[in-house]
Design a protein around this motif. Structure first.
Motif, short mmCIF file in Angstrom:
data_model
loop_
_atom_site.label_atom_id
_atom_site.label_comp_id
_atom_site.label_asym_id
_atom_site.label_seq_id
_atom_site.Cartn_x
_atom_site.Cartn_y
_atom_site.Cartn_z
N HIS A 276 0.82 -1.22 0.00
CA HIS A 276 0.00 0.00 0.00
C HIS A 276 0.85 1.26 0.00
N ILE A 277 2.14 1.11 0.04
CA ILE A 277 3.05 2.27 -0.01
C ILE A 277 3.99 2.08 -1.19
N ILE A 278 4.09 3.07 -2.05
CA ILE A 278 5.01 3.00 -3.18
C ILE A 278 6.40 3.42 -2.70
N HIS A 279 7.37 2.53 -2.82
CA HIS A 279 8.73 2.81 -2.41
C HIS A 279 9.59 3.16 -3.63
N ASP A 280 10.59 4.02 -3.42
CA ASP A 280 11.54 4.29 -4.51
C ASP A 280 12.37 3.05 -4.81
N ASP A 281 12.66 2.30 -3.78
CA ASP A 281 13.46 1.09 -3.95
C ASP A 281 12.83 -0.02 -3.12
N ASP A 282 12.01 -0.83 -3.78
CA ASP A 282 11.35 -1.90 -3.05
C ASP A 282 11.67 -3.25 -3.71
N THR A 283 12.91 -3.44 -4.08
CA THR A 283 13.30 -4.69 -4.72
C THR A 283 13.04 -5.89 -3.80
N ASN A 284 12.92 -5.63 -2.50
CA ASN A 284 12.60 -6.72 -1.59
C ASN A 284 11.19 -7.24 -1.82
N LYS A 285 10.35 -6.50 -2.54
CA LYS A 285 8.99 -6.95 -2.83
C LYS A 285 8.95 -7.86 -4.04
N ALA A 286 10.03 -7.93 -4.83
CA ALA A 286 10.09 -8.81 -6.00
C ALA A 286 11.04 -9.96 -5.69
N TYR A 287 10.62 -11.18 -6.01
CA TYR A 287 11.46 -12.33 -5.76
C TYR A 287 11.09 -13.46 -6.71
N GLN A 288 11.88 -14.53 -6.71
CA GLN A 288 11.66 -15.66 -7.59
C GLN A 288 11.54 -16.94 -6.75
N SER A 289 10.71 -17.86 -7.23
CA SER A 289 10.53 -19.15 -6.57
C SER A 289 10.73 -20.27 -7.58
N PHE A 290 11.31 -21.37 -7.11
CA PHE A 290 11.35 -22.59 -7.91
C PHE A 290 10.56 -23.65 -7.17
N VAL A 291 9.60 -24.27 -7.86
CA VAL A 291 8.70 -25.23 -7.24
C VAL A 291 8.65 -26.50 -8.09
N SER A 292 8.74 -27.65 -7.44
CA SER A 292 8.52 -28.93 -8.10
C SER A 292 7.61 -29.78 -7.23
N SER A 293 6.92 -30.72 -7.83
CA SER A 293 6.06 -31.61 -7.05
C SER A 293 5.75 -32.88 -7.82
N ILE A 294 5.38 -33.89 -7.08
CA ILE A 294 4.84 -35.13 -7.60
C ILE A 294 3.39 -35.24 -7.12
N ALA A 295 2.46 -35.47 -8.03
CA ALA A 295 1.05 -35.62 -7.68
C ALA A 295 0.55 -36.97 -8.18
N VAL A 296 -0.16 -37.68 -7.33
CA VAL A 296 -0.62 -39.04 -7.64
C VAL A 296 -2.14 -39.13 -7.43
N ALA A 297 -2.82 -39.66 -8.42
CA ALA A 297 -4.24 -39.97 -8.29
C ALA A 297 -4.41 -41.47 -8.17
#
Length: 349
Positions: free
Chosen positions: A327-348
């Motif tokens: 709710h606040i616009i920062h001049d430098d808010d790179t901490n708000k941007a990030y990357q995730s790597f996700v993997s999974s196995i799903a079984v039916a």
């Protein structure tokens, strides 16, 4: 003893089906120190039973063992076990069914398969529609309840070459114990309509949910959703949008007032299946918590692949580029941007 024998013999005569699903997730991200720890999560183990009582009645139950449940004698442990669904259905015809009990809320394309990870491509559902967001009183919650406890009417309606499916329900509103009691006189109301045109492999839907949210000072929280899906050969396109409004409160009296905060979200996803096994996909997912305010959006771009190892086992792997709303616009808010790597196995099964 005779009573026990009678009950067991009676139950053994009732036709029933059992199935379920299981998954194991792996995730790491560079958001913060905790996220950088590579983590496994045995997220779901769900067992579903359907008891056909006669030609009109059936009982549906689903138990969930979540996050590798362990229970210790001293009260410690991890995960949880609970009744995910439990409802009785009376089927008058395909066009008219009555369901009563604890039921998944049929909002959006994935409302009825929210945790059933083998049924969708990615490990996690789109955040804009199915994630948690700050509402009008600053409480982070879903835009609609995950479950309803009440009564639902559903059915399939043929319309010439067209077809339609509907769900309408009344339920306890959200609160401390929504499966047991409501916290205010207002009931949650909602519904969903799915329309299938005569064109093959295309459908679109409309969803509605509203309640006086007991977790948010009994403010009225309402969401409207639309969705579209079509398939051409091996190419599939899916999109959903959601518009929500939440009642604000008087900060002095902490009572609802006639003023509303409105938000809007959407995603679209494209995928292409190769040799009925390999399905790469891309999804753009965005949510604006305050249409009228000067705030950033939650935004996630996901690039992934779903591999059908067997018709019942799926391997998923994806990279997410995320930015969280503030709710606040920062001049430098790179901490708000990030990357995730996700993997999974799903079984039916």
């Amino acid at each position: 003893m005779l009573t026990t024998v009678f009950v067991l013999s009676f139950l053994s005569a009732i036709p029933f089906r059992t199935y379920g699903y299981f998954d194991l997730e792996f995730e790491v991200n560079n958001k913060d120190r905790a996220g950088k720890i590579w983590t496994f999560d045995q997220h779901h183990l769900n067992i579903i039973n359907i008891f056909s009582l006669d030609q009109n009645f059936r009982l549906f139950t689903e138990m969930e063992w979540e996050h590798g449940i362990s229970i210790e004698a001293d009260g410690a442990g991890s995960g949880k076990i609970y009744l995910a669904q439990g409802w009785l259905e009376y089927k008058k015809s395909n066009a008219l069914r009555f369901q009563m009990g604890k039921i998944l809320v049929p909002f959006g394309k994935y409302g009825l398969t929210y945790d059933a990870t083998p049924t969708f491509l990615s490990t996690f559902l789109p955040n804009s529609v199915y994630g948690n967001h700050l509402n009008s009183v600053g409480h982070k919650d879903r835009l609609f309840a995950k479950w309803l406890t009440g009564i639902q009417v559903a059915g399939l309606i043929p319309l010439g070459d067209w077809g339609a499916e509907y769900f309408f329900y009344i339920t306890n509103g959200r609160g401390s114990k929504p499966s047991e009691k409501d916290t205010n006189p207002n009931k949650g109301l909602g519904g969903r309509i799915i329309v299938r045109p005569p064109i093959d492999d295309i459908n679109f839907g409309f969803s509605y949910y509203s309640d006086a949210d007991g977790n948010s000072h009994n403010t009225i929280q309402t969401s409207l959703g639309t969705d579209l899906e079509f398939t051409v050969s091996n190419f599939t396109f899916k999109a959903e949008s959601v518009y929500n409004s939440g009642q604000n409160i008087d900060t002095t009296t902490i009572q609802p007032i006639d003023d509303y905060l409105t938000g809007y979200g959407y995603y679209f996803q494209t995928s292409y299946t190769i040799k009925d096994r390999w399905t790469p996909f891309i999804r753009i997912d965005q949510y604006d918590p305050d249409i009228d305010g000067q705030v950033q959006h939650d935004k996630t771009t996901t690039i992934g692949i779903n591999v059908s190892i067997t018709p019942r086992i799926y391997f998923k792997s994806e990279v997410q580029f995320r930015r969280e709303a503030d709710h606040i616009i920062h001049d430098d808010d790179t901490n708000k941007a990030y990357q995730s790597f996700v993997s999974s196995i799903a079984v039916a099964f």
